[in-house]
Each structure stands twice: as structure tokens, then as C-alpha cells.
Design an enzyme around this catalytic site. Structure first.
Site, PDB file in Angstrom:
ATOM      1  N   SER A 130       0.821  -1.200   0.000  1.00 50.98           N
ATOM      2  CA  SER A 130       0.000   0.000   0.000  1.00 50.98           C
ATOM      3  C   SER A 130       0.859   1.255   0.000  1.00 50.98           C
ATOM      4  O   SER A 130       1.935   1.283   0.616  1.00 50.98           O
ATOM      5  CB  SER A 130      -0.900   0.000   1.247  1.00 50.98           C
ATOM      6  OG  SER A 130      -1.502   1.253   1.463  1.00 50.98           O
ATOM      7  N   TYR A 155      -3.073  -0.360   9.945  1.00 51.79           N
ATOM      8  CA  TYR A 155      -3.111  -0.985   8.613  1.00 51.79           C
ATOM      9  C   TYR A 155      -1.778  -0.809   7.895  1.00 51.79           C
ATOM     10  O   TYR A 155      -1.206  -1.764   7.372  1.00 51.79           O
ATOM     11  CB  TYR A 155      -4.250  -0.387   7.791  1.00 51.79           C
ATOM     12  CG  TYR A 155      -4.214  -0.770   6.333  1.00 51.79           C
ATOM     13  CD1 TYR A 155      -4.543  -2.062   5.920  1.00 51.79           C
ATOM     14  CD2 TYR A 155      -3.835   0.152   5.355  1.00 51.79           C
ATOM     15  CE1 TYR A 155      -4.504  -2.423   4.590  1.00 51.79           C
ATOM     16  CE2 TYR A 155      -3.795  -0.193   4.017  1.00 51.79           C
ATOM     17  CZ  TYR A 155      -4.126  -1.480   3.641  1.00 51.79           C
ATOM     18  OH  TYR A 155      -4.073  -1.837   2.314  1.00 51.79           O
TER      19      TYR A 155
END
Length: 337
Positions: A130, A155
Site C-alpha cells: 500500500s 493498517y
């Protein structure tokens, strides 16, 4: 090629699998269809895959990647040649409230995938990382050489941990791994909790749109067609260095403010938005901006779909699917035992 795709009922996986089947690959899907996301949408994606060219070469197994025995049995039975790992718990804002589930899926789950891939001697593991790993203090545009050691949320920390695990397996066992840092992916079949479809729903229903960061936050919106193309191209080109490991940005390279993003949606829908500017949420980055030079060097490709073109297509897709009844026959998913 026999390709195992985890998170097969997911947004990006739907487009990747469609491409793999179209070119003649056999795809073994894995998904636990867990309830943290929109299960009906996941099932609809799987049902749609039954109608794409090459669908007869697609099977999907219901299994949890954290279940060592089930995953090992699946690898033994299906004997994949390569792996595309897209399964994850996603979402920045909800991660802090359920940190353990993010660690279980994104760290422990990925570790299990790496271990089974090592044991099966697969040719290549391509996995989703990400842009959020860049966190605080990274100068734009973001390059893979940046330290990426100051994540702003749970995350992001789990995705960075996954990159480090991949490096370890590449170093210790010579397992070729490629981590792809995706930048704000949007497009048809996307997650309804993400900004593009959430904004579209608000425009259609005349509801206010919450613009965090007062709408000034910028995101490098990248169309899912470009992302899927990048995944398949990277899959075909395993790293050959020592260790056989790499990280690649997958982003358009043209950040857009949330206010400007909504303005494009207004133009394509012919609807004026009701804007509700709000402060930025904790754990969110002010801006993301991809330097995709390395991706182009490795694959001869860089994302090219503009936000204007991508949103025009998304609006058309959303109009069609918002009025379409749900599929009568759900896709059959095998349970791994």
C-alpha cells in the site's frame, strides 16, 4: 500458468482474475468471504466471473489463509505455479479499533502464504502492499527507495511488516517476491466504503459528502484497469537479483484534491454536491503521490487512465448496476477441509 489468487472475491482480484483467464491461465481462487466487508458484493463479483471469457478455468475455494492446515492442503491439491496475494483486512480508519484482526490477516496470513509458496517452490509471489506505508516525512513524489519506517496507522504498519517478511523469505529461501504499493485504487466493482462510490451514492441520493481535511487532501487516484495490468505484467517478470525481491509503486503519478475529485463527479453526473468539510482523521496522510519510474523500467508500463476518463466509466457502471437486480444464482464456492 496455474495461478493461485488469494482474496479472490475482492475488488482488485476481480479485475486481475478476468485478465488472467482472458489470456489462458488457470486460476485457483481463495477467499474466506468474511463479514468485515460487503459479502453480497463479494458474492456478486464471483458470480460475474462465471460469465467472463475463460471462466471454465476458474475455481474458488472458501478458506482462511490463517488456517495452516487448510492452506497447505489447498497448495498440495492445486499445485500452483505462481501466487498473487491480494487477501487482506483493509481500511485505515477502522484498523485501530480491531488491530488484532489486521495483524492476523495481514501479517500472520501473509506469513502462511509465504511458507506454503516456499514449500511448493512456486516461481513467483506477487503481493499487494500500500502507498500508506510511506507514512510521515516521505518527500513527494514517493519513491521505493524511501525509508517508509514511520507508518501512521495499524493498517499501514501491517503492510510494511508484510514487505519485510517477503524480503526475509527472498533472502533465506530464494523465493522470488514482488510487493506492489497500490495508490488509491478505484473503478467498477469497487468497495462501497471507499470515496469514489461513497461520493457517487451521496450525489445520487442528494446526501451531503463529508470531505475530510476540508477537501484539501490529495490522493493519487489510480484506475483498477491500470492496477490489474501492472499486476499481470509484474507476475510475468519475476525479480532476478540477490535476493530476488523488489518493491514497486503502482500509481498514476498525478495527485488530485478531494474537492477537485468531487468536481469531476459533479460534471459527469450533472449533479451539484452538498459538501460537508470536516477535519482530517487521525492516521491519514495529507497527500499521496507515486513515482512509478521503477514499474515502467521493469515492465514497460505505467498507469495511464486519467481521473476524468476513469470517473466517466465509473459513473456509467454505477448507473447500470444501481438499478440491476442481484444475481439469482450465487457462485458456488468450494470449502477447503
Amino acid at each position: 500458468m496455474r495461478v493461485l489468487v488469494t482474496g479472490a472475491a475482492g475488488f482488485i482480484a476481480h479485475h486481475v482474475i478476468t485478465r488472467l483467464l482472458a489470456r489462458g491461465d488457470t486460476v485457483i481462487g481463495v477467499d474466506n468471504l468474511e463479514s468485515s466487508g460487503d459479502v453480497a458484493l463479494k458474492q456478486a463479483r464471483l458470480t460475474h466471473l462465471q460469465s467472463v471469457p475463460g471462466a471454465e478455468r476458474f475455481t474458488c475455494h472458501r478458506a482462511d489463509i490463517t488456517d495452516t492446515a487448510s492452506l497447505a492442503a489447498l497448495f498440495r491439491h492445486e499445485q500452483p505455479e505462481s501466487v498473487i496475494h491480494l487477501a487482506a483486512r483493509v481500511g485505515v480508519r477502522s484498523a485501530g479499533a480491531s488491530a488484532q484482526s489486521y495483524l492476523d490477516a495481514n501479517v500472520t496470513g501473509f506469513l502462511q502464504v509465504l511458507e506454503q509458496a516456499r514449500a511448493a517452490r512456486v516461481a513467483h509471489v506477487v503481493y499487494a502492499s500500500s502507498s500508506s506505508v510511506y507514512g510521515a516525512g516521505t518527500p513527494p513524489p514517493f519513491a521505493e527507495t524511501a525509508a517508509a519506517d514511520h507508518p501512521l496507522n495499524v493498517y499501514s504498519a501491517t503492510k510494511r511488516a508484510g514487505e519485510l517478511l517477503a524480503h526475509t523469505y527472498s533472502h533465506l529461501y530464494g523465493l522470488p517476491t514482488s510487493g506492489l504499493r497500490f495508490f488509491t485504487v478505484y473503478g467498477p466493482w469497487g468497495r462501497p466504503d471507499m470515496a469514489p462510490l461513497r461520493f457517487l451514492r451521496a450525489l445520487r441520493e442528494g446526501l451531503p459528502i463529508d470531505l475530510y481535511g476540508e477537501g484539501r487532501m490529495r490522493r493519487d487516484f489510480t484506475h483498477v484497469d491500470d492496477v490489474a495490468e501492472a499486476v499481470v505484467r509484474v507476475l510475468d517478470r519475476p525479480p532476478t537479483g540477490t535476493p530476488p525481491y523488489r518493491l514497486l509503486n503502482v500509481g498514476r503519478g498525478e495527485p488530485v484534491s478531494l474537492r477537485d475529485f468531487v468536481a469531476v463527479l459533479e460534471r459527469h453526473t450533472g449533479t451539484q454536491a452538498l459538501l460537508n468539510p470536516r477535519p482530517a482523521q487521525p492516521g491519514e496522510m495529507d497527500a499521496t503521490w507515486s513515482d512509478s519510474t521503477a514499474l515502467e523500467r521493469e515492465t514497460g508500463f505505467r498507469p495511464r487512465v486519467s481521473v476524468d476518463e476513469g470517473l466517466a466509466g465509473l459513473v456509467a457502471w454505477e448507473r447500470e448496476h444501481s438499478s440491476r437486480p442481484p444475481p439469482a444464482e450465487p457462485h458456488e464456492v468450494d470449502t477447503v477441509t
